[in-house]
Design a protein around this motif. Sequence first.
Motif, PDB file in Angstrom:
ATOM      1  N   LYS A 292    -108.979  82.078  -9.821  1.00  0.00           N
ATOM      2  CA  LYS A 292    -109.461  81.703  -8.478  1.00  0.00           C
ATOM      3  C   LYS A 292    -110.455  82.702  -7.930  1.00  0.00           C
ATOM      4  CE  LYS A 292    -105.519  78.940  -7.044  1.00  0.00           C
ATOM      5  NZ  LYS A 292    -104.139  79.466  -7.138  1.00  0.00           N
TER       6      LYS A 292
ATOM      7  N   LEU B 183    -112.539  84.380  -9.931  1.00  0.00           N
ATOM      8  CA  LEU B 183    -113.486  84.603 -11.033  1.00  0.00           C
ATOM      9  C   LEU B 183    -113.222  85.957 -11.718  1.00  0.00           C
ATOM     10  CD1 LEU B 183    -116.833  83.210  -9.516  1.00  0.00           C
ATOM     11  CD2 LEU B 183    -115.037  82.001 -10.758  1.00  0.00           C
TER      12      LEU B 183
ATOM     13  N   ALA C 278    -112.212  88.740 -10.560  1.00  0.00           N
ATOM     14  CA  ALA C 278    -112.612  89.971  -9.855  1.00  0.00           C
ATOM     15  C   ALA C 278    -111.610  91.067 -10.195  1.00  0.00           C
ATOM     16  CB  ALA C 278    -112.668  89.718  -8.351  1.00  0.00           C
TER      17      ALA C 278
ATOM     18  N   ASP D 110    -113.423  93.773  -7.067  1.00  0.00           N
ATOM     19  CA  ASP D 110    -112.964  92.855  -6.023  1.00  0.00           C
ATOM     20  C   ASP D 110    -113.523  93.286  -4.659  1.00  0.00           C
ATOM     21  OD1 ASP D 110    -111.481  91.451  -4.037  1.00  0.00           O
ATOM     22  OD2 ASP D 110    -109.961  91.006  -5.552  1.00  0.00           O
TER      23      ASP D 110
ATOM     24  N   GLU E 118    -119.917  96.070 -16.457  1.00  0.00           N
ATOM     25  CA  GLU E 118    -119.526  97.443 -16.804  1.00  0.00           C
ATOM     26  C   GLU E 118    -118.316  97.454 -17.741  1.00  0.00           C
ATOM     27  OE1 GLU E 118    -119.502  98.303 -12.552  1.00  0.00           O
ATOM     28  OE2 GLU E 118    -120.780 100.037 -12.953  1.00  0.00           O
TER      29      GLU E 118
ATOM     30  N   PRO F 212    -125.264  93.380  -9.544  1.00  0.00           N
ATOM     31  CA  PRO F 212    -125.722  92.969  -8.211  1.00  0.00           C
ATOM     32  C   PRO F 212    -125.240  93.857  -7.067  1.00  0.00           C
ATOM     33  CG  PRO F 212    -123.888  91.602  -8.895  1.00  0.00           C
ATOM     34  CD  PRO F 212    -124.150  92.556 -10.025  1.00  0.00           C
TER      35      PRO F 212
ATOM     36  N   VAL G  33    -124.336  98.828  -2.117  1.00  0.00           N
ATOM     37  CA  VAL G  33    -123.731  99.917  -2.899  1.00  0.00           C
ATOM     38  C   VAL G  33    -124.448 100.002  -4.246  1.00  0.00           C
ATOM     39  CG1 VAL G  33    -121.468  99.856  -1.798  1.00  0.00           C
ATOM     40  CG2 VAL G  33    -121.893  98.368  -3.773  1.00  0.00           C
ATOM     41  N   ILE G  34    -123.927 100.841  -5.134  1.00  0.00           N
ATOM     42  CA  ILE G  34    -124.501 100.960  -6.475  1.00  0.00           C
ATOM     43  C   ILE G  34    -123.370 100.764  -7.489  1.00  0.00           C
ATOM     44  CG2 ILE G  34    -126.258 102.565  -5.603  1.00  0.00           C
ATOM     45  CD1 ILE G  34    -124.793 104.795  -7.263  1.00  0.00           C
TER      46      ILE G  34
ATOM     47  N   GLY H  52    -120.373 101.392  -9.914  1.00  0.00           N
ATOM     48  CA  GLY H  52    -119.390 102.473  -9.786  1.00  0.00           C
ATOM     49  C   GLY H  52    -118.468 102.616 -10.987  1.00  0.00           C
TER      50      GLY H  52
HETATM   51  C1  HXC Z   1    -113.870  89.164  -4.835  1.00  0.00           C
HETATM   52  C2  HXC Z   1    -114.837  87.272  -5.637  1.00  0.00           C
HETATM   53  C3  HXC Z   1    -115.789  88.010  -6.352  1.00  0.00           C
HETATM   54  C4  HXC Z   1    -115.729  89.428  -6.270  1.00  0.00           C
HETATM   55  C5  HXC Z   1    -116.179  85.930  -6.692  1.00  0.00           C
HETATM   56  N1  HXC Z   1    -115.104  85.989  -5.887  1.00  0.00           N
HETATM   57  N2  HXC Z   1    -116.612  87.147  -6.997  1.00  0.00           N
HETATM   58  N3  HXC Z   1    -113.890  87.851  -4.887  1.00  0.00           N
HETATM   59  N4  HXC Z   1    -114.743  89.946  -5.496  1.00  0.00           N
HETATM   60  N5  HXC Z   1    -116.563  90.232  -6.935  1.00  0.00           N
HETATM   61  C6  HXC Z   1    -114.367  84.854  -5.314  1.00  0.00           C
HETATM   62  C7  HXC Z   1    -115.126  84.175  -4.227  1.00  0.00           C
HETATM   63  O1  HXC Z   1    -114.977  84.863  -3.016  1.00  0.00           O
HETATM   64  C8  HXC Z   1    -114.459  82.832  -4.214  1.00  0.00           C
HETATM   65  O2  HXC Z   1    -113.209  82.911  -3.568  1.00  0.00           O
HETATM   66  C9  HXC Z   1    -114.160  82.577  -5.675  1.00  0.00           C
HETATM   67  O3  HXC Z   1    -114.185  83.855  -6.302  1.00  0.00           O
HETATM   68  C10 HXC Z   1    -115.208  81.723  -6.353  1.00  0.00           C
HETATM   69  O4  HXC Z   1    -116.492  82.275  -6.115  1.00  0.00           O
HETATM   70  P1  HXC Z   1    -117.717  81.443  -5.471  1.00  0.00           P
HETATM   71  O5  HXC Z   1    -118.660  82.426  -4.903  1.00  0.00           O
HETATM   72  O6  HXC Z   1    -117.214  80.366  -4.575  1.00  0.00           O
HETATM   73  O7  HXC Z   1    -118.326  80.782  -6.791  1.00  0.00           O
HETATM   74  P2  HXC Z   1    -119.852  80.412  -7.089  1.00  0.00           P
HETATM   75  O8  HXC Z   1    -120.485  79.801  -5.862  1.00  0.00           O
HETATM   76  O9  HXC Z   1    -119.834  79.647  -8.363  1.00  0.00           O
HETATM   77  O10 HXC Z   1    -120.595  81.811  -7.323  1.00  0.00           O
HETATM   78  C11 HXC Z   1    -120.230  82.644  -8.421  1.00  0.00           C
HETATM   79  C12 HXC Z   1    -120.833  84.064  -8.233  1.00  0.00           C
HETATM   80  C13 HXC Z   1    -120.437  84.620  -6.864  1.00  0.00           C
HETATM   81  C14 HXC Z   1    -122.369  83.972  -8.341  1.00  0.00           C
HETATM   82  C15 HXC Z   1    -120.317  84.928  -9.371  1.00  0.00           C
HETATM   83  O11 HXC Z   1    -119.036  84.486  -6.716  1.00  0.00           O
HETATM   84  C16 HXC Z   1    -120.797  86.049  -6.653  1.00  0.00           C
HETATM   85  O12 HXC Z   1    -121.959  86.366  -6.396  1.00  0.00           O
HETATM   86  N6  HXC Z   1    -119.811  86.952  -6.718  1.00  0.00           N
HETATM   87  C17 HXC Z   1    -120.002  88.365  -6.445  1.00  0.00           C
HETATM   88  C18 HXC Z   1    -120.737  89.024  -7.551  1.00  0.00           C
HETATM   89  C19 HXC Z   1    -120.919  90.503  -7.259  1.00  0.00           C
HETATM   90  O13 HXC Z   1    -121.602  90.887  -6.300  1.00  0.00           O
HETATM   91  N7  HXC Z   1    -120.309  91.351  -8.069  1.00  0.00           N
HETATM   92  C20 HXC Z   1    -120.439  92.767  -7.925  1.00  0.00           C
HETATM   93  C21 HXC Z   1    -119.264  93.248  -7.136  1.00  0.00           C
HETATM   94  S1  HXC Z   1    -119.382  95.005  -6.832  1.00  0.00           S
HETATM   95  P3  HXC Z   1    -112.893  82.094  -2.192  1.00  0.00           P
HETATM   96  O14 HXC Z   1    -111.450  82.388  -1.955  1.00  0.00           O
HETATM   97  O15 HXC Z   1    -113.810  82.673  -1.170  1.00  0.00           O
HETATM   98  O16 HXC Z   1    -113.220  80.671  -2.523  1.00  0.00           O
HETATM   99  C22 HXC Z   1    -118.948  95.693  -8.298  1.00  0.00           C
HETATM  100  C23 HXC Z   1    -118.998  97.150  -8.468  1.00  0.00           C
HETATM  101  C24 HXC Z   1    -118.834  97.844  -7.231  1.00  0.00           C
HETATM  102  O17 HXC Z   1    -118.578  95.099  -9.230  1.00  0.00           O
HETATM  103  C25 HXC Z   1    -119.097  99.284  -7.433  1.00  0.00           C
HETATM  104  C26 HXC Z   1    -119.380  99.985  -6.183  1.00  0.00           C
HETATM  105  C27 HXC Z   1    -118.400  99.719  -5.058  1.00  0.00           C
END
Ligand code: HXC
Length: 257
Positions: free
Chosen positions: A23, A25, A27, A66, A111, A130, A136-137, A139
């Motif tokens: 649910k 994806l 995370a 997440d 990563e 992304p 942020v960058i 991590g």
């Molecule tokens: C928490 C996440 C999540 C994430 C998706 N979900 N990615 N929850 N953390 N990284 C959740 C959504 O909130 C949603 O839950 C469900 O998963 C389905 O995602 P949707 O966005 O509805 O799906 P879709 O429209 O198909 O888009 C898919 C996606 C998009 C393009 C992958 O979810 C997205 O852009 N996710 C974030 C990607 C991202 O920025 N990752 C980097 C994270 S930072 P609900 O309950 O709302 O329906 C990182 C490192 C951080 O990784 C280091 C420094 C801090």
Amino acid sequence: TSYETILVTRDGRTATITLNRPKALNALNAVLMNEVVDAATTLDRDQGVGAIVITGSERAFAAGADIKEMQAQSYQDMFLSDWFTAWDRLAAVRTPLIAAVSGYALGGGCELAMMCDVLIAGDNAKFGQPEITLGVIPGIGGSQRLTRAIGKAKAMDLILTGRTIGADEAERAGLVSRVVPASDLLEEAAAVAHKIAEMSLPALYVAKEAVNRAFESTLAEGLLFERRTFHATFAFEDRTEGMTAFIEKRPAKFTHR
Ligand code: HXC
């Protein structure tokens, strides 16, 4: 052990860790991080395991760390808990790790894939860092491992724009080992895992150490490490068996198989 956010299966000398928060994806929250690290380090201690596949779902390997879990945290929270540091224990695993990536491998997902040794992508895989779009960058090693994998220009492109690349571009850039049709991904990853797990376990451990040393040292130091480690393989029973079997024109019977 039963886990909340991952599934662990065994098949002969291979094991598979499947991220299982569909649910979200997949995370990477703290529970999932600790479970992956616990499962991988437990399998790593088991000499009956010669390769570990890490995979997600068809839609997402992992869509990143997440964001919902991190959103309300302060600098002090992040610093005191040393957020993400447990992942270093995955990078320290000696058993070969094979990432089987289908769908999104973004941020921490990319990563995590880069912490693995062999990276197999389905033709539907999407890679990116992304974090910049969140202010942020990377991590969990993205700014370092991606740069070493694909070079500065391409790493800057991905990390500064946050754009996502497909499997073919990732393969051209040298980020992934091979691209296969998405429908064959798990089968291919299992075949690679079985192939690797047939090899001498101590030889696998030192081969992985030697390749990883390339990221930690100058060329001269790395070559010396390789040469000395190559010499050291002559202490392994499997070295004697491997060379003897070749000369006797028969398959090698390694100790740990
Ligand atoms: C928490 C996440 C999540 C994430 C998706 N979900 N990615 N929850 N953390 N990284 C959740 C959504 O909130 C949603 O839950 C469900 O998963 C389905 O995602 P949707 O966005 O509805 O799906 P879709 O429209 O198909 O888009 C898919 C996606 C998009 C393009 C992958 O979810 C997205 O852009 N996710 C974030 C990607 C991202 O920025 N990752 C980097 C994270 S930072 P609900 O309950 O709302 O329906 C990182 C490192 C951080 O990784 C280091 C420094 C801090």
